[in-house]
Design an enzyme around this catalytic site. Structure first.
Site, short mmCIF file in Angstrom:
data_model
loop_
_atom_site.label_atom_id
_atom_site.label_comp_id
_atom_site.label_asym_id
_atom_site.label_seq_id
_atom_site.Cartn_x
_atom_site.Cartn_y
_atom_site.Cartn_z
N MET B 209 0.84 -1.12 -0.01
CA MET B 209 -0.07 0.12 0.20
C MET B 209 0.84 1.05 -0.13
O MET B 209 0.56 2.35 -0.83
CB MET B 209 -0.93 -0.13 1.20
N CYS B 210 2.02 1.10 0.60
CA CYS B 210 2.82 2.42 0.84
C CYS B 210 3.32 2.82 -0.50
O CYS B 210 3.44 4.10 -0.85
CB CYS B 210 3.78 2.23 1.65
N THR B 211 3.54 1.84 -1.41
CA THR B 211 4.00 2.13 -2.76
C THR B 211 3.03 2.83 -3.81
O THR B 211 3.05 3.99 -4.09
CB THR B 211 4.34 0.85 -3.37
N HIS B 214 1.40 6.12 -1.63
CA HIS B 214 2.29 7.33 -1.36
C HIS B 214 3.39 7.61 -2.49
O HIS B 214 4.03 8.65 -2.35
CB HIS B 214 2.62 7.18 0.10
#
Lengths: 549, 449
Positions: B209-211, B214
């Site tokens: 998800m962070c990829t 964000h």
């Protein structure tokens, strides 16, 4: 999912049956994702000729009609018999007694309304090859289905002369063979499985160096205490570049050489990372650390192209490919400083989006600069052969430059040479491997056929009665190929061929038809590497062999 | 059409003649083909890319009694390879259309269609086949079928080993672009599908998800963002997009473009969006032809013994040159489906049962199939236990009776030396033995205990 209770209306069906940009894009979606619209265009322009409508041939054509080759023709002199009903999908009960070329042609054509019908000709292919030296000119690719040696030799000569691609297919019981020929097959889009990236970590150009310098790692680490994620998103390329610069400064300007050096360099990555050395970007740096010490080298395929006679001798007849190859070589030897023009593409790298897009821009700009240099060499060459300097489009120059590290030129050995023991590449035959032995069995069977007018074992009484005669020609063949008959030990293979008696088993034909059609697609789309030049399929063990005879 | 004279001349050269490469138990005879055509029943699972080819191949090597299962309907984009279907068939049942085409084209073929899920059929149905050939495209469906067939296997009457007559061979095919694989599976004689499930290629587009939220860099990241964040934000967690609905794909594409624009990224197109959302795998006729032919070839060999069969896993690659690679994989004795040995685990004796269960659920290795594990005592355990169950997740009366065990320590529940227990996933039938041992006590700990 559509509702099985609501079939399409006649109007909807009619719309989908018309070949236009929209229907092509939808129907062929799954394959266009592999070879692109430009690949699909090349298929649309190809005319394939099948010589011999036995099952391995019709299966090959099926796998070409379905993805939409432009046109196909079928030449066969037989009438459909009951036996065809037991191995060939492209005949039906009502076909019995009719021309096999016409029936298989008809049933193949109805697979795909987007494909044009060529000729379905009721003629013995051997007769055609022997009486018309120029018939191949009408086609782009010829598929030779289980034809006798003498016909293959003549056909090979015709394809060499008229610059046509030839695909020879043979099937016998559970064994199959595919053999390719083309005078010169040039591939830019090799699309290797493991993609190679040209990241210039050891030799950054000024703009890239400025980009690397813009990452102040010390101040980031200080910031990290305030939870800034900059440090863990510094691209690994930047990390490695900074580390290799430091390394070189303390190692006489040299890159890591010994195993100790390489371990020490790895340690320097970990030290730099401190407690963040397991984050993604540092992990990538560790994985790709070899990029700091493996020297830049152009692939031998590219070197072969540079060394080629056609690259040396540029003249009015030089094709676009060779003009471009020479322009790239000139760049490589001058401004390129031993480097190919930068391709410019990047893998996905852990990085902040703006840092990544900036890096993409810097690589793209450098690539464009290199292409411009290649272009000026090209224009000089074009002028030297009295052609307009604008003869080759910018997009073609860019496309060529993007592929210089993966391009390859194939020159297949002529099929007719294979049947001349003084010209065949003897060393290539893997006689020690079972599948090399099956190759020899195919060749021996071909000689038997030339002598006796039928394949060994193709008789209704005892098939093994042909063994002695088959062995005789096999011994003769092996002696010509300078093989030790005892060491090779071909008896069992020959006996099994007598058992088969040239039978056409649908599964073997479907497998070989799959491989042959795949090779045709590679030859026509000019993408991926074709088999150079012989492929053997062993349906008993599931194993294969390939070599260039 | 009882017999068109001479129709099967080619196949008969395999079944009525022997040779040095025949299987050691091969007996050439007209009875071989007669049995194949009259008695033998083959099940073809799937009537899509591999299925169409399989039906043709089976019919043209002599099989007559062929059943085919497929729950799908025909799509226009299938027509580049699923050659039993025409434009006029779009929207119709694949299995029905395929069976009709084969029966019409191949003299003697008697294909029976089942427009249904594989789960709709019982043991008796599967047991009625001599061989199963599978052209499925989903890992879960393959696992289900594998589990079903392995589950049918039984010990020989004298219990000396597995009765091969109950171990129905399953020939498994799979393709992706220019690559494919064929396996011959026979429960307890070769590795089953589950034995090697770790080898199966992982699902693509699984970005963290962070990829995608964000730090996206690729258009694919933006599309996954649209699927995993933008869509549920707009429509709630319960409404799922439909990959076959053009409007849904367009919505996702636009959301992806909006996200991409925030980061200066380009490259989101309708085609790309469709590819990521539907996890489209490129597919062509030639690879399907190759793998299906290999599968049907194995089915033929397994039943006629005309030659040895594939031992036991063939990989095919057609993009760089052409090659096959055959590996003789070994059975996994700890396999969750066909294995007979207990799974080993070492745990902390002072940890609670809740800790242990959390450990099992979080595991991504051998225990990754267990999301709601049920723990129980083996039948032959002599110890006196309050109940046959150690722990049952919510959903039955046993949960109330065992929930109190969650707070107890492992030592308390299993004894000082650990124990062998049974584990199964709630809702499944398959039980596995679990051998739980404790970490070695230090000298100090030994003294104080």
């Amino acid at each position: 999912m559509a509702d099985p209770e609501k079939p399409l209306t006649a109007d909807e069906i009619a719309k989908l049956e018309i070949k236009n940009d929209e229907t092509v894009s939808k129907k062929y979606d799954r394959q266009i994702r592999l070879w692109g619209l430009h690949g699909q265009e090349r298929l649309h322009n190809a005319h394939i000729c099948l010589l011999g409508a036995g099952p391995v041939g019709t299966e090959t054509i099926k796998n070409l009609v379905l993805p939409g080759i432009g046109k196909f023709s079928v030449i066969d002199g037989e009438k459909v018999t009951n036996r065809d009903l037991g191995n060939n999908f492209f005949v039906e009960v009502s076909s019995v007694g009719k021309s096999r070329a016409e029936e298989t042609g008809r049933l193949l054509h109805e697979l795909n309304g987007f494909v044009e019908k060529g000729g379905f000709i009721d003629q013995d292919p051997n007769h055609l090859v022997n009486n018309n030296d120029e018939f191949v000119r009408d086609y782009d690719v010829i598929i030779a289905n289980n034809l006798p040696d003498a016909t293959l030799v003549k056909l090979g000569e015709q394809c060499s002369k008229w610059n046509k691609k030839l695909v020879v297919i043979k099937t016998n019981g559970l064994l199959g063979l595919v053999r390719l020929f083309a005078n010169e097959h040039r591939v830019l889009e090799s699309k290797p499985d493991g993609e190679k990236w040209d990241l210039r970590i050891q030799t950054p150009w000024p703009e890239l160096q400025a980009y690397i310098d813009s990452f102040d790692l010390d101040s980031m680490l200080a910031d990290l205490q305030k939870f800034s994620p900059e440090f863990t998103h510094v691209p690994f390329t930047v990390l490695l570049s900074k580390l290799i610069t430091q390394w070189k400064a303390t190692h006489d300007g040299k890159c890591p050489e010994t195993e100790e050096d390489k371990q020490a360099f790895l340690q320097s990555i970990i030290s730099l990372g401190k407690s963040y050395s397991i984050s993604d970007n540092f992990r990538e740096a560790k994985n790709y650390k070899y990029l700091t010490w493996v020297p830049y080298e152009i692939p031998y395929e590219t070197q072969e192209i540079f060394d080629d006679e056609k690259c040396n001798n540029i003249n009015e007849k030089s094709s676009k490919f060779w003009l471009l190859a020479r322009a790239v070589r000139d760049f490589y030897q001058n401004e390129g400083n031993g480097h190919l023009p930068l391709a410019g593409n990047l893998p996905d790298i852990t990085a902040k989006p703006d840092a990544y897009t900036t890096m993409q821009r810097i690589f793209r700009e450098k690539a464009e600069k290199d292409w411009q240099s290649v272009k000026s060499h090209l224009q000089t060459l074009l002028k030297s052969v009295n052609k307009s300097p604008d003869d080759i489009r910018d997009e073609d120059i860019a496309f060529f430059c993007k592929h210089t590290s993966v391009m390859k030129v194939f020159r297949f050995s002529p099929v007719q040479n294979e049947y001349d023991s003084t010209k065949i590449n003897k060393e290539a035959i893997e006689w020690w491997d079972e599948n090399g032995k099956w190759y020899l069995a195919f060749r021996a069977a071909g000689r038997f056929q030339a002598e006796h007018g039928r394949l060994p074992g193709d008789r209704n009484d005892d098939p093994q009665a042909d063994f002695e005669n088959l062995k005789k020609v096999a011994v003769q063949l092996q002696e010509e190929l300078e093989l030790d008959v005892e060491e090779v030990g071909l008896d069992d293979y020959l006996k099994e061929f007598c058992r088969f008696g040239g039978c056409q088993i649908h599964n073997t034909c479907a497998f070989v038809g799959g491989v042959a059609s795949q090779e045709v697609i590679k030859l026509v789309t000019k993408q991926w590497h074709p088999v150079d030049n012989t492929y053997i399929y062993n349906g008993i063990t599931g194993t294969s062999a390939f070599f260039a005879v | 059409m009882a017999g068109l004279e001479g129709q099967w001349e080619d196949v008969r050269r395999l079944t009525e003649r022997s040779g040095p490469f025949a299987h050691k138990d091969f007996e050439p005879s007209p009875m071989c083909l007669k049995w194949l055509q009259e008695e033998c029943r083959v099940l073809c699972v799937g009537a899509g890319g591999l299925g169409c080819e399989l039906l043709k191949d089976l019919a043209l090597v002599g099989f007559r009694n062929i059943d085919v299962i497929d729950m799908d309907t025909i799509d226009y984009s299938n027509l580049n390879r699923q050659f039993l279907f025409r434009v006029a068939d779009v929207g119709k049942s694949k299995s029905v259309a395929a069976a009709a085409f084969i029966n019409k084209r191949v003299a003697g073929a008697k294909v029976v269609a089942h427009h249904a899920r594989i789960e709709a059929f019982d043991d008796k149905f599967y047991q009625s086949f001599h061989v199963v050939v599978s052209g499925l495209d989903s890992v879960n469906a393959r696992k289900w079928l594998n589990s079903k067939l392995v589950g049918l296997s039984a010990l020989s009457p004298d219990e000396s080993g597995w009765d091969p007559m109950t171990c129905i061979p399953c020939i498994n095919g799979g393709t992706e672009g220019w690559k494919g694989e064929t396996r011959v599976i026979q429960a307890h004689f070769t590795p089953c599908f589950e034995c090697l499930v770790d080898l199966f290629p992982k699902e693509p587009f699984n970005f963290p998800m962070c990829t995608y939220a964000h730090t996206p860099r690729q258009p694919e990241h933006c599309i996954v963002f649209a699927m995993e964040k933008a869509w549920p934000d707009a429509f709630g967690p319960d409404k799922k997009w439909d990959g076959d609905n053009e409007k849904d794909i367009t919505w996702l594409m636009n959301a992806a473009i909006e996200h991409a624009n925030k980061f200066g990224l380009q490259g989101v197109t309708y085609k790309l969006t469709q590819g990521v959302v539907k996890r489209i795998i490129p597919a062509i006729a030639s690879t399907n032809a190759v793998i299906s032919a290999a599968c049907a070839n194995e089915a033929f060999k397994v039943l006629t013994f005309c030659h040895n069969r594939l031992d036991n896993f063939m990989n095919y690659s057609g993009n760089g040159g052409c090659n096959t690679n055959v590996v003789s994989n070994a059975l996994n004795s700890q396999c969750l489906v066909c294995g007979c040995e207990p799974l080993d685990v070492i745990f902390d004796r002072d940890a609670t049962l809740q800790d242990f269960i959390d450990h099992i659920i979080k595991d991504t290795g051998s225990f990754s199939s267990f999301k709601n594990p049920v723990l129980s005592w083996p039948e032959d355990d002599e110890d006196d236990h309050d109940s046959p169950y150690i722990y049952v997740p919510p959903g039955t009366i046993w949960h109330k009776k065992t929930v109190g065990n969650l707070e107890k320590t492992m030592k308390e529940l299993l004894g000082d030396k650990g124990a062998i227990v049974l584990i199964k996933e709630q809702g499944n039938l398959k039980l596995n033995l679990l051998s739980i041992k404790f970490t070695e006590l230090t000298a100090e700990e030994q003294e104080s205990s």
